[in-house]
Design a protein around this motif. Structure first.
Motif, PDB file in Angstrom:
ATOM      1  N   LEU A   1     -10.185   4.690   8.537  1.00 44.74           N
ATOM      2  CA  LEU A   1     -10.096   4.180   7.168  1.00 44.74           C
ATOM      3  C   LEU A   1     -11.423   3.585   6.704  1.00 44.74           C
ATOM      4  O   LEU A   1     -11.829   3.762   5.553  1.00 44.74           O
ATOM      5  CB  LEU A   1      -8.979   3.140   7.077  1.00 44.74           C
TER       6      LEU A   1
ATOM      7  N   ARG B   1      -3.910   6.566   7.697  1.00 44.06           N
ATOM      8  CA  ARG B   1      -2.729   5.893   7.168  1.00 44.06           C
ATOM      9  C   ARG B   1      -1.490   6.171   8.013  1.00 44.06           C
ATOM     10  O   ARG B   1      -0.594   5.329   8.095  1.00 44.06           O
ATOM     11  CB  ARG B   1      -2.482   6.325   5.723  1.00 44.06           C
ATOM     12  N   GLU B   2      -1.427   7.321   8.632  1.00 44.08           N
ATOM     13  CA  GLU B   2      -0.263   7.662   9.446  1.00 44.08           C
ATOM     14  C   GLU B   2      -0.275   6.966  10.813  1.00 44.08           C
ATOM     15  O   GLU B   2       0.776   6.731  11.398  1.00 44.08           O
ATOM     16  CB  GLU B   2      -0.194   9.178   9.658  1.00 44.08           C
TER      17      GLU B   2
ATOM     18  N   ASP C   1      -8.480  10.218   5.936  1.00 42.62           N
ATOM     19  CA  ASP C   1      -7.730   9.180   5.232  1.00 42.62           C
ATOM     20  C   ASP C   1      -6.234   9.307   5.505  1.00 42.62           C
ATOM     21  O   ASP C   1      -5.547   8.304   5.755  1.00 42.62           O
ATOM     22  CB  ASP C   1      -8.013   9.286   3.737  1.00 42.62           C
ATOM     23  N   ARG C   2      -5.726  10.533   5.488  1.00 42.20           N
ATOM     24  CA  ARG C   2      -4.299  10.753   5.730  1.00 42.20           C
ATOM     25  C   ARG C   2      -3.913  10.363   7.151  1.00 42.20           C
ATOM     26  O   ARG C   2      -2.905   9.674   7.389  1.00 42.20           O
ATOM     27  CB  ARG C   2      -3.968  12.224   5.483  1.00 42.20           C
TER      28      ARG C   2
ATOM     29  N   ALA D   1      -6.973   4.093  13.681  1.00 41.23           N
ATOM     30  CA  ALA D   1      -6.666   4.179  12.247  1.00 41.23           C
ATOM     31  C   ALA D   1      -7.630   3.330  11.422  1.00 41.23           C
ATOM     32  O   ALA D   1      -8.111   3.770  10.370  1.00 41.23           O
ATOM     33  CB  ALA D   1      -5.225   3.730  12.010  1.00 41.23           C
TER      34      ALA D   1
ATOM     35  N   GLY E   1      -0.821  -2.928   0.734  1.00 40.88           N
ATOM     36  CA  GLY E   1      -2.090  -2.439   0.214  1.00 40.88           C
ATOM     37  C   GLY E   1      -3.062  -3.527  -0.155  1.00 40.88           C
ATOM     38  O   GLY E   1      -4.044  -3.260  -0.847  1.00 40.88           O
TER      39      GLY E   1
ATOM     40  N   VAL F   1      -1.398   3.906  11.596  1.00 39.26           N
ATOM     41  CA  VAL F   1      -1.604   2.456  11.515  1.00 39.26           C
ATOM     42  C   VAL F   1      -0.824   1.725  12.596  1.00 39.26           C
ATOM     43  O   VAL F   1      -1.321   0.762  13.204  1.00 39.26           O
ATOM     44  CB  VAL F   1      -1.215   1.952  10.109  1.00 39.26           C
TER      45      VAL F   1
ATOM     46  N   SER G   1      -0.862  -5.374   4.869  1.00 37.86           N
ATOM     47  CA  SER G   1      -1.444  -4.037   5.016  1.00 37.86           C
ATOM     48  C   SER G   1      -0.531  -2.968   4.437  1.00 37.86           C
ATOM     49  O   SER G   1      -0.996  -1.984   3.858  1.00 37.86           O
ATOM     50  CB  SER G   1      -1.722  -3.757   6.496  1.00 37.86           C
TER      51      SER G   1
ATOM     52  N   GLY H   1     -11.338  -2.232   4.083  1.00 38.70           N
ATOM     53  CA  GLY H   1     -10.064  -1.854   4.667  1.00 38.70           C
ATOM     54  C   GLY H   1      -9.486  -2.922   5.568  1.00 38.70           C
ATOM     55  O   GLY H   1      -8.666  -2.618   6.417  1.00 38.70           O
TER      56      GLY H   1
END
Length: 322
Positions: free
Chosen positions: A212, A198-199, A194-195, A208, A49, A201, A46, A55
């Motif tokens: 996503l 990702r923060e 989205d931000r 999260a 990527g 996770v 993860s 996702g």
């Protein structure tokens, strides 16, 4: 030693319990090691990527495909794994976090296995004992174990869904605060989700992942209303459904998204504080149960012992004329 164990039923029972405990401990240790290894691989993939269009990590995708092939092979063998309430079962499994398309069929397979495996194991254990099989041990107990095996997967899925719902409910206010900060900084709603996804996770992985997936659906061309509705439905949490409805109404009416997020974030924090206060207020009632059961009889016994001793030493001899 072996002759003594074979001749004594009590020693044989103790040996079987120890052997069973050793097997369970070994299986639990191996399962824990495999789980840690797979979790580490999933985190590395993860971070790197390596994910598919929804996702999800590639390791999870491969696992889902393996389970799907197993379900397909079982159905090709002639065993139907479809459920009469397929839609309700799918929603229940989604609420518990089982997103694989083969999850309903595997759930039915697990129920069938538990129905037959638990009685067979009990009958096998009963045949090893020296006592003859009675009607109760032959029919009643295996029937109760079969019923338990039928309902045990439902209980496990319900418990996991409750834990998942609680984790998402507790982590969603923090998510709203971060989305509010991103929106006020100038980002759009899609970029903010989205931000934040990702923060968060590692701190709140369930929230999260939900953000996503919604972001990827928006980027794939899905309408914002449909993506937000799917987010609320897949979460299984009333607060997230209300949040999705609130964003849809705000988008249609043209109101400020930042003001909407600020008001709803404050409301979510207030609800979380009220839930914490409710749990704190329940503690005295829960503590009173072991207090009454364990400590109250002991206190009554301690207070009554001197009187009982005096009655035995003084009153009973006086009443008998001694």
């Amino acid at each position: 030693m072996l002759e003594f164990i074979a001749a004594n039923s009590f020693a044989r029972l103790i040996f079987l319990f120890l052997l069973f405990g050793l097997v369970v401990f070994t299986a639990a240790y191996l399962s824990s090691a495999a789980t840690k290894r797979s979790r580490l691989k999933a985190q590395l993939q993860s971070i790197g990527g390596s994910s598919d269009r929804q996702g999800r990590p590639m390791l999870e995708v491969r696992r889902d495909s393996a389970w799907s092939r197993l379900a397909d092979q079982i159905e090709k063998a002639g065993l139907n794994l479809s459920d009469s309430n397929a839609d309700d079962l799918k929603q229940k499994l989604l609420a518990a976090g089982y997103t694989s398309p083969a999850a309903p069929r595997l759930f039915v397979l697990a129920r069938l296995i538990m129905i037959f495996v638990l009685p067979i194991l009990y009958l096998f254990y009963s045949t090893l004992s020296a006592e003859p099989l009675s009607f109760f041990r032959m029919y009643v107990v295996p029937g109760m174990l079969a019923v338990l095996g039928m309902y045990l997967p439902n209980l496990i899925v319900s418990a996991k869904a409750d834990r998942r719902r609680e984790a998402m409910t507790n982590g969603f206010p923090d998510c709203l605060d971060l989305i509010l900060v991103c929106v006020e900084a100038g980002l759009g709603l899609e970029s903010a989700m989205d931000r934040v996804g990702r923060e968060m996770v590692h701190s709140h992985p369930l929230v999260a992942r939900l953000l996503l997936i919604t972001t990827l659906q928006l980027r794939a061309g899905s309408a914002r209303d449909d993506a937000l509705r799917k987010m609320g439905t897949s979460s299984g949490v009333d607060e997230i459904r209300s949040f999705a409805t609130l964003l849809i109404q705000s988008d249609k009416l043209g109101t400020s998204v930042a003001d909407t997020l600020r008001v709803y974030a404050a409301e979510m924090r207030e609800k979380r504080r009220m839930r914490a206060e409710e749990k704190a207020h329940r503690l005295p009632v829960l503590i009173s149960i072991p207090l009454v059961i364990c400590m109250l009889p002991t206190m009554i016994g301690v207070l009554m012992i001197p009187g009982v001793v005096r009655v035995v030493r003084v009153m009973l001899p006086a009443m008998s004329g001694g």
